[in-house]
Design an enzyme around this catalytic site. Structure first.
Site, short mmCIF file in Angstrom:
data_model
loop_
_atom_site.label_atom_id
_atom_site.label_comp_id
_atom_site.label_asym_id
_atom_site.label_seq_id
_atom_site.Cartn_x
_atom_site.Cartn_y
_atom_site.Cartn_z
N LYS A 45 -2.58 7.08 1.39
CA LYS A 45 -2.29 7.31 2.80
C LYS A 45 -1.22 8.00 2.64
O LYS A 45 0.12 7.90 2.85
CB LYS A 45 -1.79 6.08 3.51
CG LYS A 45 -2.01 5.98 4.79
CD LYS A 45 -1.92 4.76 5.77
CE LYS A 45 -2.00 4.82 7.09
NZ LYS A 45 -3.03 5.33 7.83
N GLU A 87 -16.02 6.40 6.34
CA GLU A 87 -15.10 5.88 7.29
C GLU A 87 -15.09 6.80 8.50
O GLU A 87 -15.60 7.78 8.39
CB GLU A 87 -13.93 5.51 6.70
CG GLU A 87 -13.08 6.72 6.29
CD GLU A 87 -11.54 6.33 5.61
OE1 GLU A 87 -11.02 5.33 5.96
OE2 GLU A 87 -11.17 7.11 4.76
N ARG A 136 0.72 -1.14 -0.06
CA ARG A 136 0.11 0.13 -0.04
C ARG A 136 0.92 1.15 -0.09
O ARG A 136 0.67 2.32 -0.54
CB ARG A 136 -1.03 0.17 1.27
CG ARG A 136 -1.79 1.13 1.33
CD ARG A 136 -2.94 0.99 2.27
NE ARG A 136 -2.31 1.09 3.68
CZ ARG A 136 -3.35 1.07 4.86
NH1 ARG A 136 -4.42 0.77 4.65
NH2 ARG A 136 -2.74 1.01 5.80
N1 PXG Z 1 -8.99 4.91 7.51
C1 PXG Z 1 -8.07 6.02 7.77
C2 PXG Z 1 -8.27 7.34 7.29
C3 PXG Z 1 -6.77 5.44 8.45
O1 PXG Z 1 -6.08 6.58 8.65
C4 PXG Z 1 -7.77 3.35 8.76
C5 PXG Z 1 -8.85 3.54 8.01
C6 PXG Z 1 -7.38 1.82 8.85
O2 PXG Z 1 -6.56 1.45 8.18
P1 PXG Z 1 -5.58 0.04 8.57
O3 PXG Z 1 -4.91 -0.12 7.45
O4 PXG Z 1 -4.61 0.58 9.59
O5 PXG Z 1 -6.44 -0.75 9.10
C7 PXG Z 1 -6.61 4.54 8.83
C8 PXG Z 1 -5.57 3.89 9.64
C9 PXG Z 1 -3.12 6.93 14.32
C10 PXG Z 1 -3.16 5.98 13.42
O6 PXG Z 1 -1.95 7.40 14.48
C11 PXG Z 1 -4.04 5.95 12.30
C12 PXG Z 1 -4.18 4.89 11.49
C13 PXG Z 1 -3.46 3.78 11.50
C14 PXG Z 1 -2.20 3.81 12.49
C15 PXG Z 1 -2.21 5.00 13.27
O7 PXG Z 1 -4.13 7.64 14.68
N2 PXG Z 1 -5.17 4.88 10.50
#
Ligand code: PXG
Length: 287
Positions: free
Chosen positions: A150, A183, A50
């Protein structure tokens, strides 16, 4: 703490980048948040894929291979003697002259890997469930800044987070430009209605945890639907939960003042949580 910075390991206080780095000046870069459980980096390949896909969209060529990046993540965990941790991988456009054109950069992307801990929500919310709201700021439109990338430009999500915490909530639903549920600010959202697991299909970051939960549901012979979702459906769901690398899997019991189901973590949510916890130490790269 040892930080990986452009191929070298440096102490935290020496882990510095230029004020001319376009990651800082313009948010021009990409990142990943990854977890390790009992010396297994959960779905490392998927995270690195990703990262490279996000970078590809930005025409940002990461100067090391995916394999080398995976090895660097593992090495950072080992150097810091972390068995259960949180890994932040950041790749910026690198240092350049002022001006947003990436061509002003010196063709040397900055690569940073931090291995640390992360605590997102208080522990009791995992047992009792969390309450969330919908915030006014819509999620970025895919035509403008695609949420599938991301990128270091996280202001859209930060707006959502500010609005949530301003009202006293930890997390919030963000709608897409048409008013459908997209989301949360840093998590994906799931509903369960009549035994069917439902999650929004578009205008979202395609979460690695979301993908894992969809696969687990299929293994548990649960029917799944990936499609447009309205707030009305969320309000009237039997169960609701969020997924994310940092959040893992957290039950939701109230949305915009509406009680979800019986107002406590649901049975299928708990079943998926147990399956997810079993998966985390199996589905990844051992070190
Ligand atoms: N949507 C968004 C906008 C995200 O930023 C997810 C979904 C979940 O994706 P994953 O691949 O992690 O299942 C994310 C991920 C933080 C933090 O510091 C946020 C995320 C991941 C790690 C840390 O708040 N968000």
């Amino acid at each position: 703490m040892k930080i990986y910075l452009n191929g070298k390991f440096v102490e935290r206080e020496n882990a510095k980048v230029s004020v001319f780095d376009h990651g800082l000046l313009y948010g021009d870069g990409v990142f990943e948040g990854i977890r390790s459980y009992k010396r297994v980096v959960f779905r490392l390949k998927e995270h690195i894929d990703r990262l490279y896909e996000s970078a590809h969209s930005l025409i940002l060529t990461i100067p090391i291979s995916r394999k080398e990046m995976m090895a660097a993540v593992v090495e950072t965990l080992k150097k810091n003697k972390i068995s259960d941790g949180y890994i932040r991988v950041v790749v910026t456009r690198g240092e350049g002259d002022l001006g947003l054109d990436p061509k002003k950069c010196y063709n040397k992307p900055t690569i940073i890997i931090i291995a640390d801990k992360i605590v997102l929500y208080p522990k009791e919310l995992y047992a009792n469930g969390m309450e969330i709201i919908t915030v006014p700021t819509p999620r970025n439109t895919p035509e403008a800044v695609n949420p599938q990338i991301k990128s270091l430009n996280y202001l859209n999500n930060i707006f959502g987070k500010i609005e949530a915490t301003h009202c006293g909530y930890n997390e919030a639903i963000m709608l897409d430009h048409m008013g459908f549920v997209a989301e949360c600010t840093g998590d994906n959202i799931f509903l369960i209605k009549n035994g069917v697991l439902i999650t929004p299909s578009q205008g979202i970051l395609k979460g690695i945890t979301r993908d894992a939960v969809l696969s687990l549901a299929a293994k548990l012979k649960m029917k799944t639907e990936v499609r447009l979702v309205s707030r009305h459906e969320v309000f009237n769901a039997d169960e609701c939960f969020l997924t994310g690398t940092a959040a893992e899997l957290i039950p939701i019991i109230k949305v915009d003042g509406r009680v979800i189901g019986e107002g406590k973590p649901g049975k299928d949510t708990k079943k998926l949580l147990v399956s997810f916890q079993n998966l985390t130490t199996k589905d990844g790269v051992k070190y």
